[in-house]
Design a protein around this motif. Structure first.
Motif: not given
Length: 143
Positions: A2-6
């Protein structure tokens, strides 16, 4: 993967925070455990001096950053004991197995002790964005 959280701070600036998925650690589902304010002594069951030294190195850092709670003492003890065992193996010219290294890495990450894990550890209470922050008004201009 998953992409990193903002980061929450960027969501506040952009005005895109949502209570249902805020992720600031203040959800009613997450119990609030008070941080320990004084460095506790190492447990009596520590297996060797390397483990005790690691306790004396890490515990003050975690207490100073309000990351150590009563519930986390056994995990810290396990981390220090595993560190002591790894040092003993390396000193004897042996290599630890992958399971030991994986467990060590997991425990170190749980306490936010690697650069990659530092951003994932919940900030201590009091790290709120102050009301005087003009960017915290969700894009609304002041009169």
């Amino acid at each position: 993967m998953a992409p990193p959280r903002k980061p929450r701070s960027l969501k506040v600036i952009a005005g895109t925070t949502q209570p249902c998925r805020d992720g600031d650690g203040k959800s009613s589902e997450v119990p609030e455990l008070p941080p320990i304010t004084a460095v506790p002594p190492p447990p009596d069951w520590m297996p060797n001096s390397h483990a005790v030294k690691e306790w004396h190195r890490l515990a003050p850092l975690l207490v100073a950053n309000k990351l150590l709670t009563e519930a986390g003492l056994s995990a810290l003890g396990t981390l220090c004991a595993l560190h002591g065992k790894l040092v003993q193996l390396w000193a004897a010219g042996e290599a630890p197995n992958a399971a030991m290294l994986g467990q060590y890495r997991s425990l170190v990450n749980d306490f936010g002790l690697t650069p990659a894990a530092q951003g994932k550890v919940a900030k201590p209470l009091g790290g709120e964005i102050p009301e005087t922050n003009r960017f915290a008004r969700n894009g609304k201009r002041s009169a």
